[in-house]
Every structure is written in structure tokens, then in C-alpha cells.
Design a protein around this motif. Structure first.
Motif, PDB file in Angstrom:
ATOM      1  N   LEU A 168     -39.352   8.144 -47.536  1.00  0.00           N
ATOM      2  CA  LEU A 168     -39.567   9.316 -46.672  1.00  0.00           C
ATOM      3  C   LEU A 168     -39.451  10.663 -47.384  1.00  0.00           C
ATOM      4  O   LEU A 168     -39.616  11.698 -46.752  1.00  0.00           O
ATOM      5  N   GLU A 169     -39.195  10.683 -48.690  1.00  0.00           N
ATOM      6  CA  GLU A 169     -38.862  11.925 -49.372  1.00  0.00           C
ATOM      7  C   GLU A 169     -40.022  12.911 -49.565  1.00  0.00           C
ATOM      8  O   GLU A 169     -39.858  13.943 -50.175  1.00  0.00           O
ATOM      9  N   TYR A 170     -41.144  12.639 -49.015  1.00  0.00           N
ATOM     10  CA  TYR A 170     -42.323  13.488 -49.188  1.00  0.00           C
ATOM     11  C   TYR A 170     -42.386  14.580 -48.129  1.00  0.00           C
ATOM     12  O   TYR A 170     -41.670  14.568 -47.137  1.00  0.00           O
ATOM     13  N   GLN A 171     -43.321  15.493 -48.335  1.00  0.00           N
ATOM     14  CA  GLN A 171     -43.659  16.444 -47.285  1.00  0.00           C
ATOM     15  C   GLN A 171     -44.716  15.755 -46.424  1.00  0.00           C
ATOM     16  O   GLN A 171     -45.652  15.151 -46.942  1.00  0.00           O
ATOM     17  N   TRP A 172     -44.533  15.834 -45.098  1.00  0.00           N
ATOM     18  CA  TRP A 172     -45.435  15.169 -44.155  1.00  0.00           C
ATOM     19  C   TRP A 172     -46.130  16.219 -43.306  1.00  0.00           C
ATOM     20  O   TRP A 172     -45.479  17.082 -42.728  1.00  0.00           O
ATOM     21  N   THR A 173     -47.473  16.163 -43.237  1.00  0.00           N
ATOM     22  CA  THR A 173     -48.222  17.104 -42.403  1.00  0.00           C
ATOM     23  C   THR A 173     -48.744  16.378 -41.165  1.00  0.00           C
ATOM     24  O   THR A 173     -49.090  15.198 -41.212  1.00  0.00           O
ATOM     25  N   LEU A 174     -48.794  17.107 -40.070  1.00  0.00           N
ATOM     26  CA  LEU A 174     -49.181  16.519 -38.793  1.00  0.00           C
ATOM     27  C   LEU A 174     -50.632  16.048 -38.808  1.00  0.00           C
ATOM     28  O   LEU A 174     -51.533  16.775 -39.215  1.00  0.00           O
ATOM     29  N   LYS A 175     -50.838  14.850 -38.331  1.00  0.00           N
ATOM     30  CA  LYS A 175     -52.177  14.279 -38.188  1.00  0.00           C
ATOM     31  C   LYS A 175     -52.556  14.200 -36.711  1.00  0.00           C
ATOM     32  O   LYS A 175     -53.684  14.500 -36.335  1.00  0.00           O
ATOM     33  N   SER A 176     -51.596  13.776 -35.848  1.00  0.00           N
ATOM     34  CA  SER A 176     -51.878  13.721 -34.414  1.00  0.00           C
ATOM     35  C   SER A 176     -50.594  13.960 -33.619  1.00  0.00           C
ATOM     36  O   SER A 176     -49.496  13.664 -34.084  1.00  0.00           O
ATOM     37  N   LEU A 177     -50.785  14.480 -32.426  1.00  0.00           N
ATOM     38  CA  LEU A 177     -49.695  14.787 -31.503  1.00  0.00           C
ATOM     39  C   LEU A 177     -50.055  14.191 -30.159  1.00  0.00           C
ATOM     40  O   LEU A 177     -51.119  14.502 -29.616  1.00  0.00           O
ATOM     41  N   SER A 178     -49.223  13.303 -29.645  1.00  0.00           N
ATOM     42  CA  SER A 178     -49.476  12.608 -28.370  1.00  0.00           C
ATOM     43  C   SER A 178     -50.840  11.918 -28.363  1.00  0.00           C
ATOM     44  O   SER A 178     -51.553  11.929 -27.358  1.00  0.00           O
ATOM     45  N   GLY A 179     -51.227  11.361 -29.494  1.00  0.00           N
ATOM     46  CA  GLY A 179     -52.493  10.635 -29.580  1.00  0.00           C
ATOM     47  C   GLY A 179     -53.711  11.502 -29.800  1.00  0.00           C
ATOM     48  O   GLY A 179     -54.813  10.993 -29.984  1.00  0.00           O
ATOM     49  N   ASN A 180     -53.547  12.826 -29.795  1.00  0.00           N
ATOM     50  CA  ASN A 180     -54.675  13.742 -30.027  1.00  0.00           C
ATOM     51  C   ASN A 180     -54.638  14.239 -31.461  1.00  0.00           C
ATOM     52  O   ASN A 180     -53.606  14.733 -31.928  1.00  0.00           O
ATOM     53  N   ASP A 181     -55.761  14.117 -32.155  1.00  0.00           N
ATOM     54  CA  ASP A 181     -55.830  14.578 -33.541  1.00  0.00           C
ATOM     55  C   ASP A 181     -55.503  16.060 -33.619  1.00  0.00           C
ATOM     56  O   ASP A 181     -55.907  16.849 -32.764  1.00  0.00           O
ATOM     57  N   TYR A 182     -54.758  16.425 -34.673  1.00  0.00           N
ATOM     58  CA  TYR A 182     -54.470  17.833 -34.917  1.00  0.00           C
ATOM     59  C   TYR A 182     -55.720  18.464 -35.498  1.00  0.00           C
ATOM     60  O   TYR A 182     -56.305  17.961 -36.453  1.00  0.00           O
ATOM     61  N   ILE A 183     -56.145  19.559 -34.921  1.00  0.00           N
ATOM     62  CA  ILE A 183     -57.331  20.275 -35.390  1.00  0.00           C
ATOM     63  C   ILE A 183     -56.867  21.496 -36.171  1.00  0.00           C
ATOM     64  O   ILE A 183     -56.144  22.343 -35.642  1.00  0.00           O
ATOM     65  N   LYS A 219     -42.017   7.406 -33.056  1.00  0.00           N
ATOM     66  CA  LYS A 219     -42.232   6.736 -31.774  1.00  0.00           C
ATOM     67  C   LYS A 219     -41.073   6.958 -30.808  1.00  0.00           C
ATOM     68  O   LYS A 219     -39.948   7.226 -31.216  1.00  0.00           O
ATOM     69  N   SER A 220     -41.380   6.734 -29.540  1.00  0.00           N
ATOM     70  CA  SER A 220     -40.367   6.803 -28.485  1.00  0.00           C
ATOM     71  C   SER A 220     -39.594   5.485 -28.436  1.00  0.00           C
ATOM     72  O   SER A 220     -39.948   4.530 -29.136  1.00  0.00           O
ATOM     73  N   ASN A 221     -38.598   5.420 -27.563  1.00  0.00           N
ATOM     74  CA  ASN A 221     -37.841   4.173 -27.422  1.00  0.00           C
ATOM     75  C   ASN A 221     -38.681   3.062 -26.782  1.00  0.00           C
ATOM     76  O   ASN A 221     -38.311   1.907 -26.815  1.00  0.00           O
ATOM     77  N   GLN A 222     -39.847   3.411 -26.182  1.00  0.00           N
ATOM     78  CA  GLN A 222     -40.766   2.405 -25.640  1.00  0.00           C
ATOM     79  C   GLN A 222     -41.869   2.043 -26.637  1.00  0.00           C
ATOM     80  O   GLN A 222     -42.881   1.448 -26.275  1.00  0.00           O
ATOM     81  N   ASN A 223     -41.666   2.469 -27.905  1.00  0.00           N
ATOM     82  CA  ASN A 223     -42.596   2.179 -28.992  1.00  0.00           C
ATOM     83  C   ASN A 223     -43.942   2.893 -28.836  1.00  0.00           C
ATOM     84  O   ASN A 223     -44.951   2.450 -29.369  1.00  0.00           O
ATOM     85  N   ILE A 224     -43.972   3.992 -28.110  1.00  0.00           N
ATOM     86  CA  ILE A 224     -45.183   4.805 -27.957  1.00  0.00           C
ATOM     87  C   ILE A 224     -45.222   5.802 -29.107  1.00  0.00           C
ATOM     88  O   ILE A 224     -44.239   6.500 -29.379  1.00  0.00           O
ATOM     89  N   VAL A 225     -46.366   5.881 -29.792  1.00  0.00           N
ATOM     90  CA  VAL A 225     -46.508   6.821 -30.902  1.00  0.00           C
ATOM     91  C   VAL A 225     -46.577   8.236 -30.335  1.00  0.00           C
ATOM     92  O   VAL A 225     -47.489   8.572 -29.579  1.00  0.00           O
ATOM     93  N   LEU A 226     -45.582   9.044 -30.706  1.00  0.00           N
ATOM     94  CA  LEU A 226     -45.520  10.436 -30.250  1.00  0.00           C
ATOM     95  C   LEU A 226     -46.242  11.361 -31.221  1.00  0.00           C
ATOM     96  O   LEU A 226     -46.936  12.292 -30.811  1.00  0.00           O
ATOM     97  N   MET A 227     -46.052  11.100 -32.508  1.00  0.00           N
ATOM     98  CA  MET A 227     -46.605  11.958 -33.551  1.00  0.00           C
ATOM     99  C   MET A 227     -46.965  11.096 -34.760  1.00  0.00           C
ATOM    100  O   MET A 227     -46.258  10.130 -35.055  1.00  0.00           O
ATOM    101  N   THR A 228     -48.022  11.470 -35.435  1.00  0.00           N
ATOM    102  CA  THR A 228     -48.396  10.803 -36.676  1.00  0.00           C
ATOM    103  C   THR A 228     -48.529  11.871 -37.751  1.00  0.00           C
ATOM    104  O   THR A 228     -49.162  12.918 -37.525  1.00  0.00           O
ATOM    105  N   PHE A 229     -47.921  11.606 -38.888  1.00  0.00           N
ATOM    106  CA  PHE A 229     -47.963  12.528 -40.027  1.00  0.00           C
ATOM    107  C   PHE A 229     -48.595  11.827 -41.214  1.00  0.00           C
ATOM    108  O   PHE A 229     -48.513  10.610 -41.337  1.00  0.00           O
ATOM    109  N   LYS A 230     -49.219  12.603 -42.097  1.00  0.00           N
ATOM    110  CA  LYS A 230     -49.734  12.030 -43.344  1.00  0.00           C
ATOM    111  C   LYS A 230     -48.944  12.589 -44.520  1.00  0.00           C
ATOM    112  O   LYS A 230     -48.512  13.740 -44.523  1.00  0.00           O
ATOM    113  N   LYS A 231     -48.739  11.718 -45.490  1.00  0.00           N
ATOM    114  CA  LYS A 231     -47.939  12.062 -46.665  1.00  0.00           C
ATOM    115  C   LYS A 231     -48.726  12.998 -47.565  1.00  0.00           C
ATOM    116  O   LYS A 231     -49.897  12.782 -47.850  1.00  0.00           O
ATOM    117  N   GLN A 232     -48.046  14.037 -48.051  1.00  0.00           N
ATOM    118  CA  GLN A 232     -48.616  14.946 -49.037  1.00  0.00           C
ATOM    119  C   GLN A 232     -48.101  14.541 -50.398  1.00  0.00           C
ATOM    120  O   GLN A 232     -46.914  14.286 -50.557  1.00  0.00           O
TER     121      GLN A 232
END
Length: 142
Positions: free
Chosen positions: A32-47, A128-141
Motif C-alpha cells: 500500500l505504500e504508493y500514492q493512489w489516485t481516484l479512479k471511481s467513486l460510488s461506481g462512477n468513473d472519476y472524470i 469497500k463497505s462492511n457489506q463488501n460494496i465497492v465505495l471507491m477505486t484508486f489506481k496506483k501511481q
């Protein structure tokens, strides 16, 4: 004699288990030691351009903190739980600048606070949430 042998064996077992735990933490840190940039939030791609800056996060394992930006404001908080399956953060604090898309910043921090589990697949970090729902996705820089 039996007592001292028992004491020595107990100390050896404790020492071995502590080394395993340290090794596991080192593996998590490397993962996890990298910088992570947002890819999606609540299933919607970050624009790109939705916010002033691309939202990102970093883990500071020496201090036990998470730091980053929600796209406008800088934030920081404690890492309360981190193991092979769980990730939970303490209260998050952030700057309060005037943001053109402040609801996005608010949603980002709300979701980050709701994280309970995570998954790392190749160069993606899924929070993810406690119900295993993906809240946010980040990509490694790199």
C-alpha cells in the motif's frame, strides 16, 4: 528445571509470533505504500476536471496516518485498523476551502470514513463497505 524450560519455550513462541506479525505488516506496507489516485467513486468513473485536483490518498505507516486530497481540500486522519482484510480510519479532518464542486469533496470524505474492508488487485485499490460494496477505486501511481 521444568519451570525454566517452560518459560524459555513460552518466550520463544511469543518471539516467533511477533516476528510473523511484523513481517505481515511489512508486506502490507509494501503493498500500500504508493500514492493512489481516484479512479471511481460510488461506481462512477472519476472524470478529470470534476475537481480542482485529482483526488488521491497515501498511507503514512510510520505515523499511522492517511493523508491526501479530496480534489479540493487536503485531508488527514488515523489508520485505526489495517490487516490483510480490514481497513478502518479514525476521524478525518480536512481544510475547508471554497470548492466549485463541494458536494463531490463531501461525498469523497463520507465514503472514505465508511471504509471497512479493501482489496488490492494489480494496480488497483478497492475500498469497500462492511457489506463488501465497492465505495471507491484508486489506481496506483508509480
Amino acid at each position: 528445571m521444568k519451570f525454566s524450560l517452560y518459560a524459555v519455550l513460552t518466550l520463544l513462541l511469543i518471539n516467533c509470533s511477533m516476528k510473523k506479525n511484523t513481517s505481515d505488516n511489512a508486506d502490507l506496507n509494501r503493498l500500500l505504500e504508493y500514492q493512489w489516485t481516484l479512479k471511481s467513486l460510488s461506481g462512477n468513473d472519476y472524470i478529470l476536471g470534476t475537481t480542482n485536483k485529482t483526488p488521491m490518498l497515501e498511507f503514512d505507516f510510520k505515523e499511522g496516518k492517511i493523508i491526501g486530497t479530496d480534489g479540493c481540500n487536503r485531508f488527514f486522519g488515523s489508520i485505526d485498523t489495517l490487516d490483510a482484510n480490514q481497513m478502518k480510519f479514525g476521524m478525518l479532518a480536512s481544510t475547508k476551502m471554497m470548492c466549485p464542486n463541494h458536494q463531490y469533496s463531501t461525498k469523497f470524505l463520507e465514503l472514505l470514513q465508511a471504509v471497512e474492508t479493501y482489496e488490492v488487485l494489480k494496480s488497483e485499490l478497492k475500498l469497500k463497505s462492511n457489506q463488501n460494496i465497492v465505495l471507491m477505486t484508486f489506481k496506483k501511481q508509480q
